[in-house]
Design a protein around this motif. Structure first.
Motif, PDB file in Angstrom:
ATOM      1  N   LYS A  28      31.912  37.113  45.751  1.00 55.67           N
ATOM      2  CA  LYS A  28      32.936  38.072  45.762  1.00 55.67           C
ATOM      3  C   LYS A  28      32.157  39.600  45.741  1.00 55.67           C
ATOM      4  O   LYS A  28      31.779  39.678  44.768  1.00 55.67           O
ATOM      5  N   ARG A  62      40.479  35.584  39.008  1.00 60.98           N
ATOM      6  CA  ARG A  62      41.446  35.924  40.003  1.00 60.98           C
ATOM      7  C   ARG A  62      41.327  35.196  41.235  1.00 60.98           C
ATOM      8  O   ARG A  62      42.227  34.975  42.067  1.00 60.98           O
ATOM      9  N   LEU A 106      43.056  32.029  40.977  1.00 60.07           N
ATOM     10  CA  LEU A 106      44.158  32.245  40.884  1.00 60.07           C
ATOM     11  C   LEU A 106      44.804  32.496  42.426  1.00 60.07           C
ATOM     12  O   LEU A 106      46.046  32.690  42.846  1.00 60.07           O
ATOM     13  N   GLY A 107      44.102  32.498  43.437  1.00 64.77           N
ATOM     14  CA  GLY A 107      44.317  32.997  44.856  1.00 64.77           C
ATOM     15  C   GLY A 107      44.880  34.546  44.940  1.00 64.77           C
ATOM     16  O   GLY A 107      45.414  35.040  45.745  1.00 64.77           O
ATOM     17  N   LEU A 108      44.294  35.295  44.101  1.00 61.87           N
ATOM     18  CA  LEU A 108      44.676  36.622  43.971  1.00 61.87           C
ATOM     19  C   LEU A 108      43.853  37.275  44.838  1.00 61.87           C
ATOM     20  O   LEU A 108      44.008  38.454  45.443  1.00 61.87           O
ATOM     21  N   LEU A 109      42.558  37.044  44.842  1.00 57.38           N
ATOM     22  CA  LEU A 109      41.350  37.628  45.569  1.00 57.38           C
ATOM     23  C   LEU A 109      40.758  36.556  46.461  1.00 57.38           C
ATOM     24  O   LEU A 109      40.845  35.253  46.169  1.00 57.38           O
ATOM     25  N   ARG A 110      40.288  36.958  47.574  1.00 57.81           N
ATOM     26  CA  ARG A 110      40.028  36.039  48.820  1.00 57.81           C
ATOM     27  C   ARG A 110      38.364  35.917  48.464  1.00 57.81           C
ATOM     28  O   ARG A 110      37.717  36.870  48.383  1.00 57.81           O
ATOM     29  N   TRP A 124      43.217  29.453  47.650  1.00 54.47           N
ATOM     30  CA  TRP A 124      43.855  30.707  48.535  1.00 54.47           C
ATOM     31  C   TRP A 124      44.959  30.039  49.499  1.00 54.47           C
ATOM     32  O   TRP A 124      46.117  30.848  49.632  1.00 54.47           O
ATOM     33  N   ILE A 136      51.526  27.955  46.087  1.00 50.97           N
ATOM     34  CA  ILE A 136      52.733  27.399  45.337  1.00 50.97           C
ATOM     35  C   ILE A 136      52.476  26.197  44.545  1.00 50.97           C
ATOM     36  O   ILE A 136      52.860  26.133  43.538  1.00 50.97           O
ATOM     37  N   HIS A 161      49.967  26.537  41.757  1.00 54.08           N
ATOM     38  CA  HIS A 161      50.601  27.313  40.457  1.00 54.08           C
ATOM     39  C   HIS A 161      51.903  26.733  39.745  1.00 54.08           C
ATOM     40  O   HIS A 161      51.901  26.936  38.619  1.00 54.08           O
ATOM     41  N   ARG A 162      52.199  25.758  40.531  1.00 52.11           N
ATOM     42  CA  ARG A 162      53.213  24.957  39.331  1.00 52.11           C
ATOM     43  C   ARG A 162      52.868  24.103  38.653  1.00 52.11           C
ATOM     44  O   ARG A 162      53.282  23.753  37.377  1.00 52.11           O
ATOM     45  N   TYR A 171      48.950  31.020  33.105  1.00 53.95           N
ATOM     46  CA  TYR A 171      48.071  31.913  33.112  1.00 53.95           C
ATOM     47  C   TYR A 171      48.444  32.912  32.346  1.00 53.95           C
ATOM     48  O   TYR A 171      49.318  33.472  32.024  1.00 53.95           O
ATOM     49  N   PRO A 210      47.121  36.883  31.515  1.00 54.98           N
ATOM     50  CA  PRO A 210      45.985  37.744  31.982  1.00 54.98           C
ATOM     51  C   PRO A 210      45.219  38.570  30.971  1.00 54.98           C
ATOM     52  O   PRO A 210      45.692  38.360  29.790  1.00 54.98           O
TER      53      PRO A 210
END
Ligand SMILES: Nc1ncnc2c1ncn2[C@@H]1O[C@H](COP(=O)(O)OP(=O)(O)O)[C@@H](O)[C@H]1O
Ligand SMILES: [Mg+2]
Lengths: 538, 301
Positions: free
Chosen positions: B15, B51, B54-58, B72, B76, B79-80, B84, B86
């Motif tokens: 990343k 992150r 969690l699919g927040l960063l690619r 990524w 949905i 995440h079910r 998390y 933070p």
């Protein structure tokens, strides 16, 4: 208390002020500089543009007549005194607006360096150092003072260098500085009242907004001279740069600033660190049905409600104004024609005026919409989006819930202002129909959504460019209000989305252009949503 | 025996932020039912890795699999199944702690009311305070309660206890132990070594965006030098002449301290016998030694 302890106490109050001021100024300099620059450009540009666009006396006389007869212009810019000279024009075009932005600058500086720092915990670091409670507030006010002085100096030098006469230019520049000082004092008090930075700045900006609109109303309705003393911005108007060059109205302005700071210091002794005098009540222990829409509503509710009160107030002021312009036009039909080109009848003229006023309302609602989007980005940088997106919530849904608030609140804002305006204007015998005013307000909405769309696109796809969301509103404001005065060609006027708003009274309103606005808006929203799905979220 | 199912499988994750490479080929495996300690100095890339998970960063490179899906793409659905906490908990100023817990629970797809109430009680949390009235520790408790109230099969916790007092730390460890007993998986980024020692089945140490060590604590200890201390009746003139001893130190009274590779203990003893040892201690690396060594290498490099 002995003389010694009193003196040493006084010295203690200032302990750390110098050091902190130095550090804080160093930190804030890049944030203050754009304000000083922009306000100075306001003044410089009117000096330069005037000579270029109105080179001879005949042009200037036409301009003076047009402005003198146009209450909308006076509402925004104030009553013109002398539009036949370069400096007189500058005093009119930059005077009230410059004072407004100088006040806004001071509010933002003071709140940022008091409550915003407390909210972020940064101030705790400072407060735990060798420094008195008073010093932090004083530093914030001193910073606004430094900014005010810098503004006066820079604005004077640049305007003078561009060809402004030294005397009127000095008076105008000092007026800006005085406005910054007054609103720094008001912000210092607001910072003690609000329960956090956001509510503190809302209080101070509301005071600024109300005094600006009240001043505009008094100017545009030709109210009696003494009523100019009713608002702080009205005091500043009394300096009359270029005609009378009075400096004494700045004395009460400075006195008000000092009184406000003293009051703020007194209030500060009575409040707890990080809390306002307006206390926060405990909240409910549970929220079984709270979901994404509820969250979006709760994030924006406070500021949107405040805005709605503002729109009702705007509708009231503008409605009264619209009702009274009939007389002005009746006495000077030629002028009416300049304002509302193409309108043949007296009713047509008045309604064209209503449409213009609704453009101004549209710009103000766009400011609210952009603010909603900027708040979405602030949520992200404050680490509050991450936990939401870590749940089974899609990015589209998250951004969508907020964009929906922006769309609904701007539409509601237009509707509220339009309805109140229609009621007030319709009740008079000015021949303006309630239904037409409301319909005209409604057809203005798509243009507002285009403006808000720029904020959606940038915050969604490329937040580092989000300033574009504001710039497009400023540009629209300039083109819509000053474009005709500066005789801009149609294609340039057409850059403003408001230019394409149809007139509902016209025999064939331009519905096609409404569809065009809708298409542009859709494109901007699509860019924002697609970008938000693709980018990193921090 | 088939290897246990992997809940997290990361291979060569890269990343970049602009020209800065935050993650430079991270490999991380977490098996089902495991509590995995994720350790590393500040700024080494723990939160960035999380992150990405969690699919927040690619991700810019490598392969990342979470619960058998793509973090990524399958946001949905994945995440079910996870919860998390933070690293920097920031609560909504207008919402009470109780509302924030319910909000996050509802957005995940429901939460266990009874468990929520029990946790609020156990963590001694006042759910009626508003966001900004909570201290750092209490904000963290809100996030912890929100995550633990769910029955997610995977918990991703980013330094969840850095602001908790020792009493609450004990409650937290207790609750995570219960989660583990239920067979759920935990990725625990932490700086609190006793916590990691008490809870983690395996640990991974990240530094400068790369995993430098991974394994059970026993395995990590086995790779770390042993401390040897002895009194020498006839100390050598040049202690550095004994090559198996690392960082040797000899004081005026003949007391020697040094570290030795785990597989070289016998050789070290043999080398020291001629110098007549007494008061000999040979101690495995403490957890602190272990981490200090790994963290220090970073400074050295
Ligand atoms: N959004 C970002 N932009 C630029 N650099 C970042 C960003 N987020 C993290 N970094 C950098 O990446 C590195 C790893 O950060 P992080 O994962 O937060 O470390 P930690 O192990 O302390 O959680 C740090 O050097 C940090 O400065
Ligand atoms: Mg971190």
């Amino acid at each position: 208390m002995g003389r010694h302890t009193e003196a040493s106490h006084r010295r203690e109050v200032f302990t750390g002020t110098r050091t902190l001021l130095k550090v804080a100024l160093h930190q804030d300099r890049p944030k203050i500089a754009p304000w000083v620059g922009l306000i100075s450009v306001l003044s410089v540009s009117s000096i330069l543009a005037y000579r270029w666009i109105f080179p001879d006396l005949a042009d200037r006389k036409t301009l003076a007549m047009a402005i003198g007869a146009n209450p909308a212009m006076q509402l925004v810019f104030g009553a013109p005194r002398d539009l036949l000279t370069n400096d007189g024009f500058n005093a009119w075009r930059a005077g009230a607006l410059g004072a407004f932005f100088a006040g806004l600058m001071a509010i933002i500086i003071v709140v940022r360096n008091t409550r915003a720092d407390e909210d972020s915990g940064r101030a705790e670091l400072i407060a735990s150092g060798v420094i008195t409670r008073e010093a932090r507030l004083l530093v914030a006010v001193l910073m606004a003072t430094v900014a005010a002085v810098a503004l006066a100096v820079v604005c004077f030098l640049l305007t003078w260098a561009s060809g402004g006469e030294p005397h009127p230019t000095a008076v105008l520049s000092l007026t800006f500085a005085a406005s910054a000082l007054m609103y720094a004092g008001i912000a210092a008090v607001a910072a003690q009242l609000g329960s956090d930075a956001r509510s503190a700045s809302s209080i101070a900006i509301a005071v600024l907004g109300v005094s600006y609109v009240a001043r505009g109303y008094l100017d545009s309705t030709g109210a009696e001279e003494w009523t100019r003393w009713l608002t702080p911005l009205g005091w500043l108007e009394q300096t009359y740069p270029a005609t009378q060059n009075n400096l004494w109205p700045l004395v009460p302005a400075v006195l008000l600033a000092i009184a406000m700071v003293a009051l703020a210091l007194g209030l500060q002794r009575r409040r707890d660190f990080g809390l306002g005098l307006i206390a926060t009540r405990p909240g409910p222990a549970r929220a079984p049905g709270l979901g994404l829409p509820g969250l979006a509503v709760r994030i924006h509710r406070g500021s949107v409600i405040t805005w709605m009160i503002g729109f009702a107030f705007l509708g009231l002021v503008f409605g009264t104004l619209a009702a009274s312009v009939g007389d002005v036009f009746a006495s000077n039909p030629a002028m009416g024609a300049i304002i509302a080109s193409g309108a043949a009848t007296a009713e047509g003229l008045r309604f064209a005026f209503v449409a213009t006023i609704l453009h101004i309302v549209g710009i103000v609602t766009a400011v609210m919409g952009a603010q909603v989007l900027m708040r979405v980005y602030a949520e992200e940088t404050d680490d509050r989006v991450e936990p939401v997106l870590a749940t089974a919530t899609s990015r589209t849904a998250y951004l969508g819930s907020n964009v929906l608030i922006a769309l609904a609140s701007t539409a509601l804002g237009m509707a509220v202002a339009g309805t109140v305006m229609g009621l007030v204007a319709g009740a008079s015998d000015a021949g303006i129909g309630f239904g037409d005013v409301v319909r005209q307000a409604i057809v203005t909405i798509p243009a507002v959504w285009v403006l808000v769309g720029v904020s959606v696109a940038t915050v969604g796809a490329e937040p580092s460019r989000r300033i574009a969301g504001w710039l497009v509103i400023v540009a629209t404001f300039g083109i819509t209000l000053l474009g005709p005065t500066f005789k801009l060609p149609d294609w340039m006027l057409g850059i403003s989305p408001l230019y394409h708003v149809p007139n509902v009274q016209a025999p064939s309103p331009g519905w096609i252009s409404l569809a065009g606005l809708g298409a542009v808006a859709c494109l901007l929203y699509a860019v924002g949503f697609a970008g938000f799905r693709r980018r990193d979220v921090h | 025996m088939t290897p246990p199912e992997k809940v997290i499988a990361i291979e060569g994750l890269v990343k970049r932020f602009g020209s800065f490479t935050a993650l430079d080929g991270v490999d991380l495996d977490v098996g089902r039912g495991e509590v995995h300690g994720f350790l590393g100095p500040n700024g080494s890339g723990k939160s960035t890795t999380i992150r990405v998970l969690l699919g927040l960063l690619r991700a810019d490179g490598g392969h990342v699999e979470l619960l058998g899906g793509d973090p990524w793409r399958d946001v949905i659905a994945l995440h079910r199944r996870l919860a998390y906490v933070p690293g920097d908990v920031s609560l909504w100023p207008g919402l009470s702690g109780g509302q924030a817990i319910d909000l996050l629970g509802n957005l995940r797809g429901g939460l266990d009311r009874a468990r929520r109430d029990r946790l609020i009680e156990r963590f001694e949390l006042d759910p009626t305070k508003r966001g900004r009235q909570y201290s750092k520790g209490n904000r963290q408790k809100v996030a912890i309660v929100a995550a633990l109230s769910s029955d997610a099969e995977l918990l991703i916790l980013d330094e969840p206890t850095s602001g908790l007092d020792p009493l609450m730390e004990a409650v937290f460890q207790d609750e995570i132990a219960a989660v583990k007993d239920e067979g759920r998986t935990v990725l625990l980024s932490s700086h609190i070594l006793t916590e990691v020692e008490a809870l983690a089945d395996r640990v991974s140490i990240i530094r400068q965006g790369r995993i430098s060590q991974t394994g059970t604590l026993a395995e990590l200890r086995a790779q770390t030098r042993v401390t040897v201390s002895a009194r020498l009746a006839h100390p050598p003139t040049d202690i550095a002449s004994i090559p198996v001893l690392h960082d040797p130190h000899l004081d005026a009274h003949g007391r020697l301290t040094a570290t030795v590779e785990p597989d070289q203990v016998n050789a070290a003893m043999a080398a020291l016998v001629p110098h007549e040892m007494s008061q000999l201690t040979v101690s495995p690396a403490s957890l602190e030694d272990l981490f200090l060594r790994h963290y220090d290498d970073e400074r050295a490099s």
